[in-house]
Design a protein around this motif. Structure first.
Motif, short mmCIF file in Angstrom:
data_model
loop_
_atom_site.label_atom_id
_atom_site.label_comp_id
_atom_site.label_asym_id
_atom_site.label_seq_id
_atom_site.Cartn_x
_atom_site.Cartn_y
_atom_site.Cartn_z
N GLU A 160 163.32 58.80 101.88
CA GLU A 160 163.05 59.15 100.37
C GLU A 160 164.13 58.77 99.63
OE1 GLU A 160 158.99 58.40 97.79
OE2 GLU A 160 159.03 58.80 99.60
N LYS A 161 164.24 60.28 99.95
CA LYS A 161 164.91 61.37 98.19
C LYS A 161 166.73 61.03 98.92
CE LYS A 161 164.69 66.06 98.87
NZ LYS A 161 164.44 67.17 99.18
N ALA A 162 167.14 60.93 100.65
CA ALA A 162 168.56 60.07 100.52
C ALA A 162 168.83 58.37 99.41
CB ALA A 162 169.11 60.38 101.97
N LEU A 163 168.52 58.05 99.53
CA LEU A 163 168.08 56.36 99.13
C LEU A 163 168.03 56.95 98.21
CD1 LEU A 163 165.60 54.76 102.29
CD2 LEU A 163 168.20 54.58 101.41
N GLU A 164 166.90 57.40 97.34
CA GLU A 164 167.21 57.52 96.08
C GLU A 164 168.12 57.67 95.34
OE1 GLU A 164 163.39 60.66 95.19
OE2 GLU A 164 162.24 58.20 94.96
N TYR A 165 168.67 59.12 95.84
CA TYR A 165 169.53 59.85 95.08
C TYR A 165 170.60 59.05 95.33
CZ TYR A 165 173.93 62.58 95.65
OH TYR A 165 175.44 62.31 95.50
N GLU A 166 171.48 57.92 96.69
CA GLU A 166 171.92 57.49 96.47
C GLU A 166 171.85 55.25 95.47
OE1 GLU A 166 175.58 56.21 98.07
OE2 GLU A 166 175.07 57.98 98.85
N TYR A 167 171.22 55.52 95.52
CA TYR A 167 170.56 54.17 94.35
C TYR A 167 171.51 55.09 93.23
CZ TYR A 167 168.34 51.81 91.12
OH TYR A 167 167.96 50.75 89.63
N LYS A 168 171.06 56.53 92.48
CA LYS A 168 171.15 56.18 91.43
C LYS A 168 173.12 56.96 91.63
CE LYS A 168 166.89 59.68 90.51
NZ LYS A 168 166.68 60.64 90.52
N ARG A 169 173.33 57.13 92.69
CA ARG A 169 174.74 57.77 92.86
C ARG A 169 175.88 56.27 92.82
NH1 ARG A 169 178.97 56.35 96.26
NH2 ARG A 169 177.79 54.92 97.45
N GLN A 170 175.28 55.38 93.45
CA GLN A 170 175.40 53.98 93.02
C GLN A 170 175.87 53.14 91.71
OE1 GLN A 170 174.63 50.85 96.54
NE2 GLN A 170 174.84 52.71 97.38
N LEU A 171 174.42 53.55 91.07
CA LEU A 171 174.17 53.40 90.05
C LEU A 171 175.30 53.71 88.69
CD1 LEU A 171 172.83 51.41 88.39
CD2 LEU A 171 170.83 53.01 87.29
N LYS A 172 175.68 55.21 88.95
CA LYS A 172 176.31 55.86 88.14
C LYS A 172 177.65 55.08 88.28
CE LYS A 172 177.85 59.87 86.94
NZ LYS A 172 177.38 61.97 87.11
N THR A 173 178.23 55.10 88.92
CA THR A 173 179.05 54.61 89.23
C THR A 173 179.42 53.12 89.54
OG1 THR A 173 179.39 55.84 92.01
CG2 THR A 173 180.71 54.27 91.42
N ILE A 174 179.03 52.74 89.37
CA ILE A 174 179.00 51.49 88.39
C ILE A 174 178.84 51.15 87.19
CG2 ILE A 174 177.91 48.72 87.75
CD1 ILE A 174 176.80 48.34 91.00
N GLN A 175 178.05 51.96 86.28
CA GLN A 175 178.57 52.22 85.10
C GLN A 175 179.54 53.04 84.30
OE1 GLN A 175 174.27 53.79 84.18
NE2 GLN A 175 173.34 52.14 84.11
N SER A 176 180.20 53.29 85.51
CA SER A 176 181.15 54.51 84.86
C SER A 176 182.33 53.13 84.77
CB SER A 176 181.54 55.89 85.64
OG SER A 176 181.34 55.20 86.75
N GLY A 177 182.71 52.37 85.65
CA GLY A 177 183.51 51.07 85.79
C GLY A 177 184.26 51.21 87.50
N GLU A 178 183.98 52.26 87.55
CA GLU A 178 184.72 52.27 89.10
C GLU A 178 184.40 51.52 90.83
OE1 GLU A 178 184.03 56.81 90.22
OE2 GLU A 178 183.43 57.72 88.68
N ILE A 179 184.86 51.74 91.04
CA ILE A 179 184.48 50.55 92.31
C ILE A 179 184.03 51.41 93.61
CG2 ILE A 179 185.74 49.10 93.80
CD1 ILE A 179 188.00 48.40 91.61
N LEU A 180 182.93 51.36 93.52
CA LEU A 180 182.35 51.04 94.65
C LEU A 180 183.08 51.29 96.01
CD1 LEU A 180 178.11 50.34 94.13
CD2 LEU A 180 179.85 52.84 94.41
N LYS A 181 182.64 52.03 97.15
CA LYS A 181 183.52 51.39 98.39
C LYS A 181 182.61 51.21 99.23
CE LYS A 181 187.80 54.14 97.10
NZ LYS A 181 188.54 54.72 97.08
N GLN A 182 182.33 50.61 100.87
CA GLN A 182 181.68 50.46 102.13
C GLN A 182 182.51 52.11 102.51
OE1 GLN A 182 181.02 46.73 103.82
NE2 GLN A 182 180.76 47.76 105.43
N GLU A 183 180.99 52.53 102.38
CA GLU A 183 181.39 53.91 103.59
C GLU A 183 179.91 54.35 104.09
OE1 GLU A 183 183.00 55.97 100.35
OE2 GLU A 183 181.53 56.66 99.32
N THR A 184 180.29 55.27 104.69
CA THR A 184 179.33 55.94 105.57
C THR A 184 179.21 56.84 105.47
OG1 THR A 184 179.81 54.94 107.70
CG2 THR A 184 178.25 57.10 108.00
#
Length: 476
Positions: free
Chosen positions: A222-246
């Motif tokens: 639960e914590k990992a998915l919550e963190y990753e949601y916030k990280r991806q949201l922050k990346t998108i809102q800052s105008g950066e491009i998300l990469k598919q990664e592990t």
């Protein structure tokens, strides 16, 4: 602008077989490192695998319990990758033709059915070795290499990290119930990779996916998915491009870290495993396995609600673990109010079990002994607080409740005359409380009740104490 997450889980489950997937080595957990190995699971030249029949049966059993279609014909494939935990430099798994497909779980929130989470496939494969990272280097224990696994792959139907946890909890309860795995997350028997992407709520196209590897606890997932949601949201809102990664989850730092760019199926160069024949299972064999499946947790929960008249939420909690459900059912048959049994099991017993890292199976007392304690409390022989003291001793030593009560003189005092004398004395000794009560501070009664219960070492009937304190305060 609102965003939503889309989540899919890949759950790896170690099967409860005595031997490994393709050889006769033991699957015992905790053995001396590299003691359960042979030329087959070490991938030595010339060694040939032989498929574990019991592992196939367990996988089919899981598929049936998870509402899957069982494929009469499937095969094993080689998944090629080069890493120290893979002694052959390839893993024997299933690619195009898995054993089970198109299943589902009815996801419930607070004991209420909501919707189906689809399961894309269940396939069998072998586990990798275990790496131990130290300051001086990395050590490898190949005991785990070749242990039978099933991988349960969900569709991207999960919407929130909380739903992901509920899905995994229900999956665990079903697998434990049917006896195909012990699902001990602390031993790595149940591990989870979480795939998550986010998108604008009005969009239909899914976002860029991140895979989080090998999470081994409900809270961690639960914590990992919550963190990753916030990280991806922050990346998108800052105008950066998300990469598919592990990425990997660090429980201590509570964040994910990049491991590698995400591989695709063609990166693994799958091809049929030439050393193993195809798997052919008849409809008759499938039906034979189907008849070995016991009552599943969600069916048992419904029966508890209908027959024992407990709440759906209580029934859901009690049936998450088969041993807990058994203990509750055996206790409830011996008491008039099954709700009392549910309260004791979900309250004090669960607390004591968690504090001592035990399981319900390791309790030193029986359902009959618990039922005797419940009857003593419900009939007023002892108070609920005294019952908790008795429970502690039952948990520690496994003694009968009446024996504990007699030895420690814990019988409840139900004499109104005797208690009334104590009430008057305690109020006389604390005139300020009476003054506070007269000034509208009704909490003063609780203070006096507490002093009386302390004075009587919890033996006075609390209902009688409360009645007499209020009567005496109103008389004066």
């Amino acid at each position: 602008m609102k965003f939503e997450s889309t989540i899919g889980l890949e759950v790896h489950v170690e099967l409860l077989t005595n031997t490994k997937m393709y050889c006769g080595c033991s699957t015992e957990f905790g053995a001396k490192p590299n003691s359960h190995v042979c030329p087959v699971c070490l991938g030595l030249p010339g060694a040939l695998p032989k498929l574990n029949r019991k592992a196939v049966e367990y996988a089919v059993k899981a598929g049936i319990a998870l509402n899957c279609t069982i494929n009469n014909h499937s095969r094993m494939d080689r998944k090629n990758y080069f890493y120290p935990d893979c002694p052959k430099n390839y893993q024997i798994t299933q690619d195009k033709f898995p054993l089970c497909r198109d299943g589902y779980i009815d996801l419930e929130t607070n004991g209420t059915k909501t919707r189906k989470i689809r399961i894309e496939r269940i396939h069998i494969e072998e586990d990798a070795a275990k790496l131990f990272h130290t300051d001086s280097g990395t050590l490898i224990d190949y005991n785990r290499a070749g242990v039978p696994l099933i991988e349960i792959v969900s569709k991207p139907d999960i919407k929130t990290p909380k739903e992901a946890t509920l899905y995994l909890q229900k999956l665990k309860s079903i697998l434990q119930c049917i006896g195909v795995s012990d699902c001990k997350m602390e031993q790595g028997s149940l591990r989870c990779d979480g795939n998550i992407s986010i998108k604008k709520m009005e969009e239909s196209k899914l976002g860029v996916k991140t895979e989080i590897k090998n999470v081994n606890s409900f809270k961690g997932l639960e914590k990992a998915l919550e963190y990753e949601y916030k990280r991806q949201l922050k990346t998108i809102q800052s105008g950066e491009i998300l990469k598919q990664e592990t990425r990997r989850w660090d429980d201590i730092k509570s964040k994910t870290f990049v491991m590698r760019n995400k591989e695709h199926a063609n990166d693994y160069r799958y091809f049929p495993e030439g050393d193993l024949v195809a798997i052919n299972i008849s409809d008759e064999e499938i039906e034979k396995i189907r008849h070995t499946i016991p009552e599943l947790p969600y069916n048992r929960a419904a029966r508890f609600v209908n027959q024992m008249h407990i709440s759906r939420q209580d029934a859901y909690v009690l049936t998450m673990d088969m041993d807990t459900a058994d203990f509750f059912e055996n206790t409830s048959k011996l008491v008039e109010r099954p709700k009392s049994a549910a309260n004791w099991i979900m309250g004090d017993i669960e607390r004591l079990v968690n504090e001592t890292s035990r399981s319900i199976k390791e309790l030193k007392f029986t359902p009959k002994q618990l039922s005797e304690l419940i009857k003593l409390v419900d009939s007023g022989v002892i108070s609920n607080n005294i019952g908790k003291i008795v429970m502690e001793e039952m948990f520690r030593a496994g003694k009968n409740p009446d024996e504990i009560i007699k030895k420690n003189k814990l019988d409840q005092n139900n004499s109104r005359d005797e208690i009334y004398g104590i009430v008057r004395r305690i109020i006389d000794e604390n005139p300020k409380s009476l003054e506070d009560y007269k000034n509208g501070k009704k909490r003063a009664t609780k203070f006096i009740v507490g002093l009386i219960m302390k004075d009587t070492k919890g033996k006075a009937n609390p209902k009688i104490v409360n009645e007499l304190v209020n009567e005496e305060f109103n008389k004066r």
